[in-house]
Design a protein around this motif. Structure first.
Motif, PDB file in Angstrom:
ATOM      1  N   LEU A  17       0.865  -1.176   0.000  1.00 53.78           N
ATOM      2  CA  LEU A  17       0.000   0.000   0.000  1.00 53.78           C
ATOM      3  C   LEU A  17       0.904   1.228   0.000  1.00 53.78           C
ATOM      4  O   LEU A  17       1.248   1.763   1.054  1.00 53.78           O
ATOM      5  N   PRO A  18       1.327   1.672  -1.192  1.00 47.52           N
ATOM      6  CA  PRO A  18       2.267   2.790  -1.252  1.00 47.52           C
ATOM      7  C   PRO A  18       1.570   4.122  -0.985  1.00 47.52           C
ATOM      8  O   PRO A  18       0.393   4.292  -1.280  1.00 47.52           O
ATOM      9  N   ASP A  19       2.305   5.043  -0.439  1.00 54.87           N
ATOM     10  CA  ASP A  19       1.758   6.375  -0.174  1.00 54.87           C
ATOM     11  C   ASP A  19       2.030   7.264  -1.386  1.00 54.87           C
ATOM     12  O   ASP A  19       2.893   8.128  -1.369  1.00 54.87           O
ATOM     13  N   ASP A  20       1.288   7.006  -2.486  1.00 57.42           N
ATOM     14  CA  ASP A  20       1.458   7.828  -3.682  1.00 57.42           C
ATOM     15  C   ASP A  20       0.095   8.227  -4.230  1.00 57.42           C
ATOM     16  O   ASP A  20      -0.943   7.714  -3.803  1.00 57.42           O
ATOM     17  N   GLU A  21       0.095   9.141  -5.193  1.00 57.18           N
ATOM     18  CA  GLU A  21      -1.158   9.681  -5.712  1.00 57.18           C
ATOM     19  C   GLU A  21      -2.024   8.612  -6.377  1.00 57.18           C
ATOM     20  O   GLU A  21      -3.249   8.632  -6.250  1.00 57.18           O
ATOM     21  N   SER A  23      -2.146   5.347  -5.815  1.00 59.21           N
ATOM     22  CA  SER A  23      -2.759   4.490  -4.816  1.00 59.21           C
ATOM     23  C   SER A  23      -3.881   5.221  -4.081  1.00 59.21           C
ATOM     24  O   SER A  23      -4.960   4.663  -3.837  1.00 59.21           O
ATOM     25  N   GLN A  24      -3.645   6.472  -3.735  1.00 60.33           N
ATOM     26  CA  GLN A  24      -4.674   7.261  -3.045  1.00 60.33           C
ATOM     27  C   GLN A  24      -5.912   7.432  -3.919  1.00 60.33           C
ATOM     28  O   GLN A  24      -7.047   7.348  -3.433  1.00 60.33           O
ATOM     29  N   ALA A  25      -5.696   7.667  -5.225  1.00 63.73           N
ATOM     30  CA  ALA A  25      -6.831   7.841  -6.133  1.00 63.73           C
ATOM     31  C   ALA A  25      -7.604   6.533  -6.291  1.00 63.73           C
ATOM     32  O   ALA A  25      -8.833   6.532  -6.370  1.00 63.73           O
ATOM     33  N   SER A  26      -6.880   5.395  -6.338  1.00 64.94           N
ATOM     34  CA  SER A  26      -7.543   4.109  -6.429  1.00 64.94           C
ATOM     35  C   SER A  26      -8.475   3.903  -5.238  1.00 64.94           C
ATOM     36  O   SER A  26      -9.607   3.427  -5.383  1.00 64.94           O
ATOM     37  N   ASP A  27      -8.009   4.274  -4.062  1.00 66.60           N
ATOM     38  CA  ASP A  27      -8.825   4.129  -2.863  1.00 66.60           C
ATOM     39  C   ASP A  27      -9.992   5.117  -2.860  1.00 66.60           C
ATOM     40  O   ASP A  27     -11.143   4.757  -2.589  1.00 66.60           O
ATOM     41  N   ARG A  28      -9.699   6.365  -3.198  1.00 58.75           N
ATOM     42  CA  ARG A  28     -10.726   7.418  -3.127  1.00 58.75           C
ATOM     43  C   ARG A  28     -11.831   7.215  -4.145  1.00 58.75           C
ATOM     44  O   ARG A  28     -13.018   7.406  -3.853  1.00 58.75           O
ATOM     45  N   PHE A  29     -11.465   6.807  -5.376  1.00 63.49           N
ATOM     46  CA  PHE A  29     -12.449   6.692  -6.448  1.00 63.49           C
ATOM     47  C   PHE A  29     -12.841   5.239  -6.736  1.00 63.49           C
ATOM     48  O   PHE A  29     -13.470   4.955  -7.751  1.00 63.49           O
ATOM     49  N   SER A  30     -12.437   4.325  -5.858  1.00 55.89           N
ATOM     50  CA  SER A  30     -12.770   2.896  -5.998  1.00 55.89           C
ATOM     51  C   SER A  30     -12.324   2.347  -7.354  1.00 55.89           C
ATOM     52  O   SER A  30     -13.072   1.647  -8.048  1.00 55.89           O
ATOM     53  N   ILE A  31     -11.101   2.663  -7.736  1.00 58.32           N
ATOM     54  CA  ILE A  31     -10.534   2.169  -8.994  1.00 58.32           C
ATOM     55  C   ILE A  31      -9.882   0.809  -8.743  1.00 58.32           C
ATOM     56  O   ILE A  31      -8.995   0.671  -7.907  1.00 58.32           O
ATOM     57  N   SER A  32     -10.349  -0.191  -9.469  1.00 60.49           N
ATOM     58  CA  SER A  32      -9.743  -1.521  -9.432  1.00 60.49           C
ATOM     59  C   SER A  32      -9.319  -1.880 -10.851  1.00 60.49           C
ATOM     60  O   SER A  32     -10.061  -1.625 -11.804  1.00 60.49           O
ATOM     61  N   SER A  33      -8.152  -2.462 -10.999  1.00 57.74           N
ATOM     62  CA  SER A  33      -7.650  -2.743 -12.337  1.00 57.74           C
ATOM     63  C   SER A  33      -6.548  -3.786 -12.291  1.00 57.74           C
ATOM     64  O   SER A  33      -5.782  -3.857 -11.322  1.00 57.74           O
ATOM     65  N   GLU A  34      -6.465  -4.596 -13.345  1.00 59.22           N
ATOM     66  CA  GLU A  34      -5.236  -5.339 -13.586  1.00 59.22           C
ATOM     67  C   GLU A  34      -4.154  -4.324 -13.943  1.00 59.22           C
ATOM     68  O   GLU A  34      -4.439  -3.253 -14.480  1.00 59.22           O
ATOM     69  N   VAL A  35      -2.916  -4.656 -13.649  1.00 66.52           N
ATOM     70  CA  VAL A  35      -1.818  -3.705 -13.822  1.00 66.52           C
ATOM     71  C   VAL A  35      -0.748  -4.331 -14.707  1.00 66.52           C
ATOM     72  O   VAL A  35      -0.395  -5.503 -14.550  1.00 66.52           O
ATOM     73  N   GLY A  36      -0.237  -3.530 -15.641  1.00 70.18           N
ATOM     74  CA  GLY A  36       0.905  -3.943 -16.432  1.00 70.18           C
ATOM     75  C   GLY A  36       2.169  -3.351 -15.834  1.00 70.18           C
ATOM     76  O   GLY A  36       2.200  -2.170 -15.493  1.00 70.18           O
ATOM     77  N   LEU A  37       3.194  -4.162 -15.670  1.00 70.52           N
ATOM     78  CA  LEU A  37       4.480  -3.700 -15.160  1.00 70.52           C
ATOM     79  C   LEU A  37       5.474  -3.690 -16.300  1.00 70.52           C
ATOM     80  O   LEU A  37       5.713  -4.714 -16.943  1.00 70.52           O
ATOM     81  N   TYR A  38       6.032  -2.509 -16.547  1.00 67.78           N
ATOM     82  CA  TYR A  38       6.978  -2.327 -17.648  1.00 67.78           C
ATOM     83  C   TYR A  38       8.319  -1.941 -17.058  1.00 67.78           C
ATOM     84  O   TYR A  38       8.450  -0.864 -16.466  1.00 67.78           O
ATOM     85  N   LEU A  39       9.313  -2.797 -17.177  1.00 65.50           N
ATOM     86  CA  LEU A  39      10.642  -2.551 -16.630  1.00 65.50           C
ATOM     87  C   LEU A  39      11.576  -2.073 -17.730  1.00 65.50           C
ATOM     88  O   LEU A  39      11.709  -2.713 -18.767  1.00 65.50           O
ATOM     89  N   ILE A  40      12.194  -0.888 -17.494  1.00 63.82           N
ATOM     90  CA  ILE A  40      13.128  -0.315 -18.465  1.00 63.82           C
ATOM     91  C   ILE A  40      14.419   0.024 -17.732  1.00 63.82           C
ATOM     92  O   ILE A  40      14.536   1.080 -17.116  1.00 63.82           O
ATOM     93  N   GLY A  41      15.396  -0.888 -17.794  1.00 67.18           N
ATOM     94  CA  GLY A  41      16.635  -0.661 -17.065  1.00 67.18           C
ATOM     95  C   GLY A  41      16.372  -0.585 -15.577  1.00 67.18           C
ATOM     96  O   GLY A  41      15.764  -1.474 -14.982  1.00 67.18           O
ATOM     97  N   ASP A  42      16.799   0.528 -14.968  1.00 66.64           N
ATOM     98  CA  ASP A  42      16.585   0.723 -13.537  1.00 66.64           C
ATOM     99  C   ASP A  42      15.245   1.380 -13.246  1.00 66.64           C
ATOM    100  O   ASP A  42      14.904   1.600 -12.074  1.00 66.64           O
ATOM    101  N   PHE A  63      -7.626  14.593 -11.734  1.00 67.97           N
ATOM    102  CA  PHE A  63      -6.598  13.590 -11.474  1.00 67.97           C
ATOM    103  C   PHE A  63      -6.119  12.948 -12.773  1.00 67.97           C
ATOM    104  O   PHE A  63      -4.920  12.791 -13.008  1.00 67.97           O
ATOM    105  N   LEU A  64      -7.057  12.588 -13.655  1.00 65.06           N
ATOM    106  CA  LEU A  64      -6.696  11.960 -14.924  1.00 65.06           C
ATOM    107  C   LEU A  64      -5.880  12.900 -15.796  1.00 65.06           C
ATOM    108  O   LEU A  64      -4.946  12.473 -16.487  1.00 65.06           O
ATOM    109  N   GLN A  65      -6.187  14.181 -15.762  1.00 65.96           N
ATOM    110  CA  GLN A  65      -5.414  15.153 -16.535  1.00 65.96           C
ATOM    111  C   GLN A  65      -3.975  15.236 -16.018  1.00 65.96           C
ATOM    112  O   GLN A  65      -3.026  15.290 -16.798  1.00 65.96           O
TER     113      GLN A  65
END
Length: 312
Positions: A17-21, A23-42, A63-65
């Motif tokens: 549960l990271p303290d970032d925007e 994650s906060q928006a997901s909680d506030r607006f009830s956003i649920s989603s599968e997530v893609g992880l894209y790794l580019i170097g570091d 928020f979306l903007q």
């Protein structure tokens, strides 16, 4: 096929549960989603989506903007660089570097990210070492499950319960000869390959299941002698599809391929909402890669595909 997919018989599920925007928006607006992880170097990015609607709170639009979200075909798509929880990310990277490890699920719900990694039981001790070393360093992270898994399909079935999935099957009966040489195809001409990180990969880091490996070499890492290996390769056709999907922010939750002689079959498992766009990408690939002569073998709702695999 079921025998091959059953090779990944163990899984681990971690949450944070990271303290970032985001994650906060997901909680506030009830956003649920599968997530893609894209790794580019570091660096790393996450990509998520949710259906758009005619009525949307003003705060959500703002928020979306801010997050450079795009709306296409009735779906909002958000891409965000990971700037926090970096120690948690280090743990995930180290787990995915294990020979048999495949990212089999990643989702966000009410602000909490959960990630599942499937692997063969012979690497359980190494998984334990990584988690016991890295988890205490990761704030707000937890180990939710570490143990047996029926097979890779069972993990995808759990994803389907959250997000409707479709399976797209593509085949080439005559890949270019150069793609079948040892330089581009180090495992031989009979294998099943699970892509370790199915979203946005430019190279193919694959877990190979085969009983026909002629002789291991420096490019191949052996996990279970005579059956399970790791190797990295490139493929311009698959690379094109991955690039186009990444550009359009189309999520892939699983991808595997099978080579039998010269017959090359590919399966993409993705949220059903993206099927039409994927077909447009496949259509474009036919002219760009006419020497592959790829054709569509089928589009299946995931339960139908799973039932077929389990019965054959």
């Amino acid at each position: 096929m079921l025998e091959e997919l059953s090779t990944l018989d163990t899984k681990i599920r971690l949450s944070i549960l990271p303290d970032d925007e985001l994650s906060q928006a997901s909680d506030r607006f009830s956003i649920s989603s599968e997530v893609g992880l894209y790794l580019i170097g570091d660096n790393a990015e996450v990509n998520l989506f949710f259906k758009s609607g005619a009525e949307m709170p003003r705060d959500l639009r703002l928020f979306l903007q801010r997050f450079d979200a795009i709306e296409k075909n009735g779906t909002w798509r958000i891409r965000r660089k990971i700037v926090k929880s970096l120690r948690f990310l280090v743990m995930i990277k180290e787990l995915l570097e294990l020979n048999s490890a495949v990212m089999s699920a990643f989702w966000i719900d009410q602000g909490t990210y959960r990630i599942e990694i499937s692997f063969n039981h012979v690497e359980s001790e190494r998984v334990s070492e990584i988690v016991l070393l890295r988890l205490p360093e990761s704030n707000n992270a937890a180990l939710e499950y570490f143990g047996t898994s029926i097979d890779f399909l069972s993990v995808l079935e759990e994803t389907h319960q959250r997000t409707l999935l479709s399976v797209i099957e593509i085949r080439s009966d005559s890949p270019p000869t150069a793609e079948l040489t040892p330089e581009n195809n180090p495992i031989g001409d009979s294998w099943t390959r699970l892509v370790k990180l199915p979203y946005g990969s430019t190279t193919i880091d694959g877990v190979y299941i085969t009983k026909a490996l002629l002789a291991p070499n420096g490019r191949i890492k052996e996990t279970v002698p005579g059956s399970l290996y790791y190797a990295s390769s490139t493929n311009p056709f698959i690379g094109y599809i991955s690039h186009e999907m990444n550009s359009a922010r189309i999520l892939t939750v699983g991808s595997f391929q099978k080579l039998t002689g010269k017959q090359f079959t590919m399966w993409y498992i993705l949220p059903s909402i993206f099927v039409r766009e994927f077909l447009s990408i496949l259509s474009g690939s036919r002219s760009k890669f006419s020497d592959w002569n790829p054709y569509l073998r089928g589009i299946f709702d995931f339960p139908i595909f799973e039932k077929f695999i389990r019965q054959t």
